[in-house]
Design a protein around this motif. Structure first.
Motif, PDB file in Angstrom:
ATOM      1  N   MET A   1     -11.972  76.867  33.769  1.00 38.22           N
ATOM      2  CA  MET A   1     -10.762  77.200  34.343  1.00 38.22           C
ATOM      3  C   MET A   1     -10.228  78.598  33.687  1.00 38.22           C
ATOM      4  N   GLU A   2     -10.356  78.388  32.372  1.00 36.33           N
ATOM      5  CA  GLU A   2      -9.840  79.462  31.291  1.00 36.33           C
ATOM      6  C   GLU A   2     -10.659  80.703  31.701  1.00 36.33           C
ATOM      7  N   ARG A   3     -11.940  80.552  31.702  1.00 38.83           N
ATOM      8  CA  ARG A   3     -12.746  81.663  32.047  1.00 38.83           C
ATOM      9  C   ARG A   3     -12.413  82.470  33.349  1.00 38.83           C
ATOM     10  N   HIS A   4     -12.095  81.738  34.263  1.00 38.71           N
ATOM     11  CA  HIS A   4     -11.801  82.220  35.692  1.00 38.71           C
ATOM     12  C   HIS A   4     -10.586  83.057  35.713  1.00 38.71           C
ATOM     13  N   THR A   5      -9.550  82.259  34.862  1.00 35.32           N
ATOM     14  CA  THR A   5      -8.142  83.086  34.831  1.00 35.32           C
ATOM     15  C   THR A   5      -8.115  84.330  34.039  1.00 35.32           C
ATOM     16  N   ASP A   6      -9.202  84.476  32.965  1.00 31.76           N
ATOM     17  CA  ASP A   6      -9.433  85.562  32.318  1.00 31.76           C
ATOM     18  C   ASP A   6     -10.186  86.599  33.044  1.00 31.76           C
ATOM     19  N   GLU A   7     -11.092  86.377  34.064  1.00 32.74           N
ATOM     20  CA  GLU A   7     -11.721  87.242  34.592  1.00 32.74           C
ATOM     21  C   GLU A   7     -10.806  87.776  35.951  1.00 32.74           C
ATOM     22  N   LEU A   8      -9.777  86.801  36.373  1.00 30.61           N
ATOM     23  CA  LEU A   8      -8.786  87.337  37.283  1.00 30.61           C
ATOM     24  C   LEU A   8      -7.855  88.374  36.530  1.00 30.61           C
TER      25      LEU A   8
END
Length: 52
Positions: free
Chosen positions: A1-8
């Motif tokens: 989840m954290e990686r996804h928010t960082d990507e966004l």
């Protein structure tokens, strides 16, 4: 989840590119310091991962 928010969150910076990101930082410099100095925004992230 954290990686996804960082990507966004990184998408706008990638769209600007390094030159325009640097230009934005230059334009916001004094304004950003004043905003942080006002106390309206926290100088530390709400995630507790560092200070601005």
């Amino acid at each position: 989840m954290e990686r996804h928010t960082d990507e966004l969150a990184a998408a706008p910076w990638r769209a600007l590119g390094p030159d325009d990101t640097g230009r934005l930082a230059d334009l916001l410099g004094e304004f950003w310091v004043a905003v942080l100095g006002s106390g309206l925004l926290p100088s530390e992230t709400t995630l507790g991962i560092g200070k601005v």
